[in-house]
Scaffold this active site. Structure first.
Site, PDB file in Angstrom:
ATOM      1  N   ASN A 141       0.818  -1.227   0.000  1.00  0.00           N
ATOM      2  CA  ASN A 141       0.000   0.000   0.000  1.00  0.00           C
ATOM      3  C   ASN A 141       0.846   1.269   0.000  1.00  0.00           C
ATOM      4  O   ASN A 141       0.371   2.336  -0.406  1.00  0.00           O
ATOM      5  CB  ASN A 141      -0.960   0.006   1.195  1.00  0.00           C
ATOM      6  CG  ASN A 141      -2.208  -0.801   0.879  1.00  0.00           C
ATOM      7  OD1 ASN A 141      -2.546  -1.010  -0.294  1.00  0.00           O
ATOM      8  ND2 ASN A 141      -2.899  -1.277   1.905  1.00  0.00           N
ATOM      9  N   CYS A 398      -3.753  -9.262   5.468  1.00  0.00           N
ATOM     10  CA  CYS A 398      -3.590  -8.974   4.030  1.00  0.00           C
ATOM     11  C   CYS A 398      -2.224  -8.388   3.735  1.00  0.00           C
ATOM     12  O   CYS A 398      -1.895  -8.112   2.591  1.00  0.00           O
ATOM     13  CB  CYS A 398      -4.690  -8.043   3.533  1.00  0.00           C
ATOM     14  SG  CYS A 398      -4.420  -6.350   4.080  1.00  0.00           S
ATOM     15  N   PHE A 399      -1.424  -8.141   4.757  1.00  0.00           N
ATOM     16  CA  PHE A 399      -0.024  -7.716   4.615  1.00  0.00           C
ATOM     17  C   PHE A 399       0.120  -6.405   3.855  1.00  0.00           C
ATOM     18  O   PHE A 399       1.123  -6.183   3.171  1.00  0.00           O
ATOM     19  CB  PHE A 399       0.837  -8.816   3.940  1.00  0.00           C
ATOM     20  CG  PHE A 399       0.400 -10.211   4.263  1.00  0.00           C
ATOM     21  CD1 PHE A 399       0.209 -10.586   5.588  1.00  0.00           C
ATOM     22  CD2 PHE A 399       0.129 -11.134   3.272  1.00  0.00           C
ATOM     23  CE1 PHE A 399      -0.224 -11.861   5.909  1.00  0.00           C
ATOM     24  CE2 PHE A 399      -0.304 -12.414   3.576  1.00  0.00           C
ATOM     25  CZ  PHE A 399      -0.488 -12.780   4.905  1.00  0.00           C
ATOM     26  N   CYS A 400      -0.881  -5.537   3.953  1.00  0.00           N
ATOM     27  CA  CYS A 400      -0.823  -4.216   3.287  1.00  0.00           C
ATOM     28  C   CYS A 400      -0.671  -4.362   1.778  1.00  0.00           C
ATOM     29  O   CYS A 400      -0.142  -3.470   1.124  1.00  0.00           O
ATOM     30  CB  CYS A 400       0.323  -3.353   3.802  1.00  0.00           C
ATOM     31  SG  CYS A 400       0.218  -2.978   5.536  1.00  0.00           S
ATOM     32  N   ASN A 401      -1.051  -5.508   1.220  1.00  0.00           N
ATOM     33  CA  ASN A 401      -0.925  -5.692  -0.228  1.00  0.00           C
ATOM     34  C   ASN A 401      -2.324  -5.989  -0.761  1.00  0.00           C
ATOM     35  O   ASN A 401      -2.711  -7.144  -0.956  1.00  0.00           O
ATOM     36  CB  ASN A 401       0.046  -6.840  -0.532  1.00  0.00           C
ATOM     37  CG  ASN A 401       0.367  -6.930  -2.014  1.00  0.00           C
ATOM     38  OD1 ASN A 401      -0.483  -6.648  -2.860  1.00  0.00           O
ATOM     39  ND2 ASN A 401       1.582  -7.322  -2.333  1.00  0.00           N
TER      40      ASN A 401
END
Ligand code: PLP
Length: 481
Positions: A141, A398-401
């Site tokens: 992100n 979601c691992f900022c992805n």
């Protein structure tokens, strides 16, 4: 099929299958001498994409330096200031040397982290109407956020989709997007060299393909450089973002933007600050900016922390990045196979991997879900609870992805555009609204000092999910991604 009892037997079989792994024994010695705290505390650390771990000697060397030297703010010429300047500049040169980036061609700008590096480019890139910001779906992100700067200046934004199940971009599709450049405009293409979601290594040769077509290219190398070699004398991106704690654990709070000097000169900073100007006055509202890295380092750099970067780089160089790569490849291959071999007693698979299922063009980050025997994904919060009880550190969510997650969980544009995140909702409500099977994936990431015992213990933990038909219903709510 994984045998939870047989670590010694499994390790022998592993070493037979990966003879090159024995050559990486230096890491096992270091694990005992420098990272003994892991085993002393019974910790299994498998979140290297979140952050790497530091060696005891890195701390000692850095603290010794601070204890014995007097450092002052480098914005001066007095002796303590000069002492700080010398080490900051030495660290800067060491970063460029490490990445084989000629100083005549590249500048190293110290930032707070990779995100800070990406922001510097985003806010200063000379986007104009009809220019394009192009990014792959697979991006952190902190790269996606650049689109807001582009939009604010009237530029268009576009995303190149990923193909499931491998979560890669088809080369031919990328070329179609790259061919779209408005000639002579300021177009920026951004992609990660390694996905922080799926571990996919996207091709380095996209850099030249894009630049030949007139694009400026920013590669987010934050998840790539901790276990892979990046040689900037071979690959010539315009901008590279990194966070040093992801490479060698210490210190946090320092990253870098490594930038090709001509590309850096095209950037237009939206403001000035202490540290970035030759002169400024208030009555005439005049400002004369500095150039090169100095124009981009706002205020006082982290001059006590930056000398630890040189120490960290030396630590990695002593081990050898190729040794680290080789190790991660061996252990990652074993873990990928073991996870996929895990079966419930009814024969159904106990895991679903997101991304490549073999060790081809990928790194040591593996995203997956455990599955119940009927095929539903196990709630990732339950995985967190059980992992904590085993002393295992992994990441879930979601691992900022966002884009890789949307592709992995088959969320379509129609679903997402139709589903508004309304006031009063929490993340859990939104997850239900878009129909995600659970709140995200489980991410295991291997790194610098992972050993066979770590991955074997992880698999022993994984067997706890065999034949589990329901997760408990009292898991904490999900508040943020
Ligand atoms: C690929 C990638 N890019 C960018 C970032 C952001 O790094 P930082 O939070 O250190 O700025 C991360 C962090 O996980 C990452 O994995």
């Amino acid at each position: 099929m994984f045998d939870p009892a047989g670590q010694a037997h499994a390790e022998t079989a592993f070493l037979d299958a990966h003879p090159g792994f024995r050559e990486t024994g230096v890491v096992d010695q270091l694990r005992a001498s420098e990272y003994g705290r892991l085993d002393a505390r019974g910790q299994v650390y498998l979140d290297y994409t979140g952050g790497s771990l530091y060696a005891g000697s890195q701390l000692e060397e850095h603290l010794g330096l601070l204890r014995e030297t007097v450092f002052g703010n480098p914005h001066s010429v007095n002796p303590t200031s000069s002492a700080a300047t010398v080490l900051v500049e030495r660290a800067r040169a060491a970063v460029l040397r490490y990445f084989n980036a000629p100083e005549s061609e590249y500048a190293c700008i110290f930032t707070p982290n990779a995100t800070g590096a990406l922001r510097l480019v985003g806010e200063a890139f000379p986007f104009g109407p009809d220019d394009l910001f192009l990014a792959t779906f697979d991006n952190h992100n902190s790269v996606n956020g650049i689109r807001e700067f582009a939009r604010a200046k009237g530029a268009r934004t576009a995303y190149v989709p990923l193909e499931a199940p491998d979560l890669r971009v088809a080369d031919s599709l990328l070329e179609r997007y790259l061919d779209e450049t408005a000639r002579g405009g300021h177009n920026l293409f951004a992609y990660p060299l390694q996905s922080n979601f799926s571990g996919v290594k996207h091709p380095l040769d996209w850099i030249a393909s894009a630049r030949e077509r007139g694009w400026d290219v920013i590669v987010d190398a934050a998840a790539f450089v901790p276990t892979s070699r990046l040689d900037l004398s071979v690959w010539k991106p315009d901008f590279v973002s990194i966070s040093f704690y992801k490479m060698f654990g210490y210190p946090t709070g320092i990253g870098a933007l490594i930038a090709r000097r001509p590309a850096l000169e095209r950037l237009r900073r939206p403001w000035f600050s202490g540290g970035t100007v030759i002169a400024a006055n208030v009555q005439g509202e005049m400002v004369v900016p500095l150039s090169g890295h100095a124009l981009f380092e706002d205020g006082t750099v982290n001059y006590l922390g930056i000398p630890a970067i040189e120490i960290g780089l030396r630590h990695i160089e002593r081990i050898g990045i190729d040794t680290i790569s080789q190790r991660v490849e061996g252990l990652g291959t074993w873990l990928l196979e073991a996870l996929q071999g895990l079966r419930h007693s009814n024969g159904s698979p106990a895991t679903r991997i997101y991304g490549p299922t073999t060790w081809e063009r990928r790194g040591g980050t593996i995203a997956f879900n455990f599955l119940h025997p009927d095929g539903r994904a196990v709630d990732e919060r339950f995985v967190d609870v059980v992992a904590a009880a085993h002393g295992i550190s992994v990441r879930t969510g979601c691992f900022c992805n966002s884009g890789a997650g949307e592709t992995a969980f088959s969320l379509s544009k129609d679903t997402l555009i139709g589903a508004e995140f309304n006031e009063g909702m929490i993340l859990d409500d939104y997850i239900r609204l878009v129909g995600m099977p659970t709140g995200g994936a489980v991410r295991v990431s291997l790194g610098l000092v992972t050993n066979f015992a770590d991955v074997h213990r992880f698999m022993r933990f994984a067997t706890e999910f065999l034949d589990v038909t329901e997760a408990p219903d009292d898991l904490p709510p999900r508040l943020a991604c």
